[in-house]
Design a protein around this motif. Structure first.
Motif, PDB file in Angstrom:
ATOM      1  N   ALA B   2       0.767  -1.182   0.190  1.00 42.57           N
ATOM      2  CA  ALA B   2       0.042  -0.021  -0.059  1.00 42.57           C
ATOM      3  C   ALA B   2       0.946   1.331   0.085  1.00 42.57           C
ATOM      4  N   LYS B  26      15.648  -6.497  17.204  1.00 42.32           N
ATOM      5  CA  LYS B  26      14.537  -7.127  16.321  1.00 42.32           C
ATOM      6  C   LYS B  26      14.903  -7.172  15.005  1.00 42.32           C
ATOM      7  N   LEU B  28      15.395  -4.788  12.686  1.00 46.08           N
ATOM      8  CA  LEU B  28      14.461  -3.790  11.936  1.00 46.08           C
ATOM      9  C   LEU B  28      14.817  -2.636  12.089  1.00 46.08           C
ATOM     10  N   VAL B  32       9.968   0.283  10.593  1.00 47.46           N
ATOM     11  CA  VAL B  32       9.322  -1.093  10.318  1.00 47.46           C
ATOM     12  C   VAL B  32       9.015  -1.374  11.890  1.00 47.46           C
ATOM     13  N   GLN B  36       5.204  -2.399  13.083  1.00 46.29           N
ATOM     14  CA  GLN B  36       4.955  -3.868  13.765  1.00 46.29           C
ATOM     15  C   GLN B  36       4.308  -3.841  15.242  1.00 46.29           C
ATOM     16  N   LEU B  38       2.571  -1.089  16.069  1.00 47.70           N
ATOM     17  CA  LEU B  38       1.183  -0.810  15.663  1.00 47.70           C
ATOM     18  C   LEU B  38       0.073  -1.945  15.516  1.00 47.70           C
ATOM     19  N   ARG B  39       0.592  -2.843  14.603  1.00 45.66           N
ATOM     20  CA  ARG B  39       0.200  -4.055  14.183  1.00 45.66           C
ATOM     21  C   ARG B  39      -0.105  -4.892  15.554  1.00 45.66           C
ATOM     22  N   LEU B  40       0.724  -5.037  16.254  1.00 46.52           N
ATOM     23  CA  LEU B  40       0.507  -5.885  17.496  1.00 46.52           C
ATOM     24  C   LEU B  40      -0.597  -5.271  18.505  1.00 46.52           C
ATOM     25  N   GLN B  42      -2.984  -3.121  17.386  1.00 44.13           N
ATOM     26  CA  GLN B  42      -4.359  -3.376  16.718  1.00 44.13           C
ATOM     27  C   GLN B  42      -4.990  -4.726  16.960  1.00 44.13           C
ATOM     28  N   MET B  43      -3.820  -5.799  16.864  1.00 46.98           N
ATOM     29  CA  MET B  43      -4.294  -7.190  17.048  1.00 46.98           C
ATOM     30  C   MET B  43      -4.645  -7.310  18.424  1.00 46.98           C
ATOM     31  N   GLN B  46      -8.332  -5.677  18.878  1.00 45.92           N
ATOM     32  CA  GLN B  46      -9.177  -6.163  18.067  1.00 45.92           C
ATOM     33  C   GLN B  46      -9.803  -7.439  18.948  1.00 45.92           C
ATOM     34  N   ARG B  47      -8.903  -8.360  19.276  1.00 47.07           N
ATOM     35  CA  ARG B  47      -9.367  -9.515  20.270  1.00 47.07           C
ATOM     36  C   ARG B  47     -10.065  -8.928  21.614  1.00 47.07           C
TER      37      ARG B  47
END
Lengths: 207, 70
Positions: B2, B26, B28, B32, B36, B38-40, B42-43, B46-47
């Motif tokens: 994206a 890490k 990275l 990056v 990562q 932010l992804r964690l 958000q995950m 969400q749960r």
């Protein structure tokens, strides 16, 4: 949605056929899965039942519901979806998790692209049909996983838990490291690919 | 991939040190690493929004502690 060209090999003619990888599983792909894969899967299940093969020995990915997996994964940014199309048909699907860490001692704690689920269309599977159509769906999707890992700066590192019928493919064809059965994951064997293994797996074939 | 947009991030020295240390650990770069994180986040979020609980388990003792997000 981005598409990138690739090719599969027609098993009958041995010739390459143009294909494309999409970095999404669209609603249209889900409809294709349902309309083209599921009737063959249902037939295969009936045949397995008729032959008296116990359910625990059936290919375990037959029951995967890609509609549910797609819908659920769209809510989580770390989960990425890929579909492989050729001749207007859906040839393969893959779901990748970018929020997982490596377990291999040489790269422990580093991020990997973890392949949550990968499947090939039933008409490409020698275990489900007598004359499979295309060869190379699994390898193409695994190369895609490596490319995703590289694009995320994970240097090609990937990991996955393998279904028993695919252990040999991941070890011998993909050259991944076998980290043994995972007791926390139904005793499925866990495999990882290092940066060097990824380079080797994705290297163009030598003339 | 994206299309990406650029932003300026203001961090304290301590936060920047932690970011740099984690990035090295890490393997990275800092961009990056933040992606990562932010992804964690958000995950997990969400749960939790799905009514699930997220636990951290001690591998040796099997003791579990619930992960709370504020």
């Amino acid at each position: 949605m981005n598409k990138s060209p690739t090719f599969l090999r027609n098993r009958k003619t041995g010739k390459p056929v143009e294909a494309e990888i999409c970095d999404e599983i669209t609603d249209q792909h889900v409809r294709l899965w349902h309309s083209s894969w599921m009737p063959i899967v249902a037939k295969a299940e009936t045949e397995l039942q008729r032959r008296g093969i116990p359910r625990d020995r059936w290919p375990q990915d037959l029951h995967w519901k890609w509609d549910d997996k797609t819908a659920w994964s769209r809510k989580v940014w770390a989960l990425k979806r890929y579909s492989l199309l050729c001749e207007g048909e859906l040839q393969g699907l893959m779901l990748i998790n970018l929020a997982k860490y490596s377990r291999l001692a040489t790269q422990v704690g580093w991020h990997i692209a973890y392949v949550e689920f990968v499947a090939t269309a039933p008409w490409n599977r020698p275990d489900l049909c007598d004359q499979p159509t295309f060869r190379g769906v699994g390898q193409t999707l695994m190369r895609t996983a490596v490319e995703v890992s590289r694009a995320e700066s994970f240097r090609g590192r990937i990991g996955l838990h393998s279904l028993p019928q695919a252990n040999e493919f991941y070890q011998k064809v993909c050259g991944m490291t076998d980290l043994g059965p995972d007791r926390s994951y139904d005793d499925l064997v866990y495999y990882e690919m290092t940066e060097a293994q990824a380079d080797s797996f994705c290297a163009p074939p030598q003339a | 991939m994206a299309e990406k947009r650029t932003m300026t991030l203001n961090l304290t020295d301590a936060e920047m040190d932690a970011l740099e240390e984690l990035a090295v650990k890490k393997d990275l770069n800092k961009t990056v690493l933040i992606r990562q994180a932010l992804r964690l986040y958000q995950m997990v979020d969400q749960r939790l929004r799905e009514g699930k609980k997220v636990f951290i388990e001690d591998e040796m003792t099997k003791a579990k502690s619930e992960l709370m997000l504020l």
